[in-house]
Design a protein around this motif. Structure first.
Motif, short mmCIF file in Angstrom:
data_model
loop_
_atom_site.label_atom_id
_atom_site.label_comp_id
_atom_site.label_asym_id
_atom_site.label_seq_id
_atom_site.Cartn_x
_atom_site.Cartn_y
_atom_site.Cartn_z
N MET A 80 30.53 -46.37 10.98
CA MET A 80 31.68 -45.63 10.99
C MET A 80 32.66 -46.21 12.16
O MET A 80 32.11 -45.88 13.59
CB MET A 80 31.37 -44.02 11.33
N MET A 83 34.01 -44.04 15.07
CA MET A 83 33.50 -43.15 16.00
C MET A 83 32.45 -44.11 16.57
O MET A 83 31.58 -43.63 17.34
CB MET A 83 32.98 -41.99 15.19
N HIS A 85 29.42 -45.42 15.38
CA HIS A 85 28.09 -45.20 15.13
C HIS A 85 27.81 -45.76 13.84
O HIS A 85 28.57 -45.57 12.91
CB HIS A 85 27.81 -43.66 15.32
N MET A 109 28.87 -38.12 7.54
CA MET A 109 30.15 -37.62 7.76
C MET A 109 31.35 -38.02 6.90
O MET A 109 31.18 -39.13 6.36
CB MET A 109 30.67 -38.00 9.08
CU LIG Z 1 31.06 -40.33 12.62
#
Ligand SMILES: [Cu+2]
Length: 134
Positions: A80, A83, A85, A109
Motif C-alpha cells: 500500500m 501508507m 506498508h 484495507m
Molecule cells: Cu493501509
C-alpha cells in the motif's frame, strides 16, 4: 538510494504508463514490465478486488506476444504505497502457458494497492501495477 525526478519521469515515459492507479473497473488490467520486455495481464477474483483474501491470475507474455520459454520465477509483494506498508506474503502457483495464480492475497484495507512483481529466469524484470481495492 533516491532516484532524481528527471530519471523517474524518463522511466515513466519509457514505460508509456501513467503513475495514476487504474480505475477499479479497468480489469483485466494490462501493464508492461519496467524494461518493456513483458506484457502482464491481471485478472482479480473477485473483480473488482475487495477487502479480504483475494486472488489474482497473472498472464505473462513476451512483447512479441509469445510465452516465455520456461516458467519464470515470480515474486509478489502486495504494498500500500500511500501508507508505506505491506501485508502477508501471497502464494504464487505457475499454471503453465505463462499463467500464474496468486492466492492468499490479503488486502486488509480499502484504497490503492500495488503488486510489486519480480521476475527471474529466462527474463529478469519487474513491474508494479496499481489498482483500487474496494
Ligand atoms: Cu493501509
Amino acid at each position: 538510494m533516491r532516484l532524481p525526478p528527471w530519471l523517474l519521469l524518463l522511466a515513466a515515459a519509457a514505460c508509456g504508463g501513467s503513475p495514476d492507479p487504474a480505475p477499479a473497473d479497468a480489469f483485466p488490467l494490462t501493464v508492461h514490465s519496467a524494461s518493456g520486455a513483458l506484457t502482464l495481464v491481471l485478472r482479480p477474483t473477485p473483480d473488482p478486488p475487495t477487502v479480504g483474501t483475494d486472488a489474482m491470475e497473472l498472464t505473462v507474455s513476451m512483447a512479441d506476444g509469445g510465452v516465455p520459454s520456461t516458467d519464470l520465477d515470480v515474486s509478489v509483494v502486495p504494498w500500500m504505497v500511500a501508507m508505506d506498508h505491506g501485508t502477508s506474503a501471497p502464494t504464487v502457483t505457475p499454471e503453465g502457458g505463462g499463467r500464474y495464480l496468486v492466492t492468499n492475497l490479503y488486502f486488509y484495507m480499502q484504497g490503492v494497492w500495488e503488486l510489486r512483481l519480480g521476475f527471474t529466469g529466462p527474463v529478469t524484470d519487474h513491474a508494479e501495477p496499481q489498482f483500487q481495492v474496494q
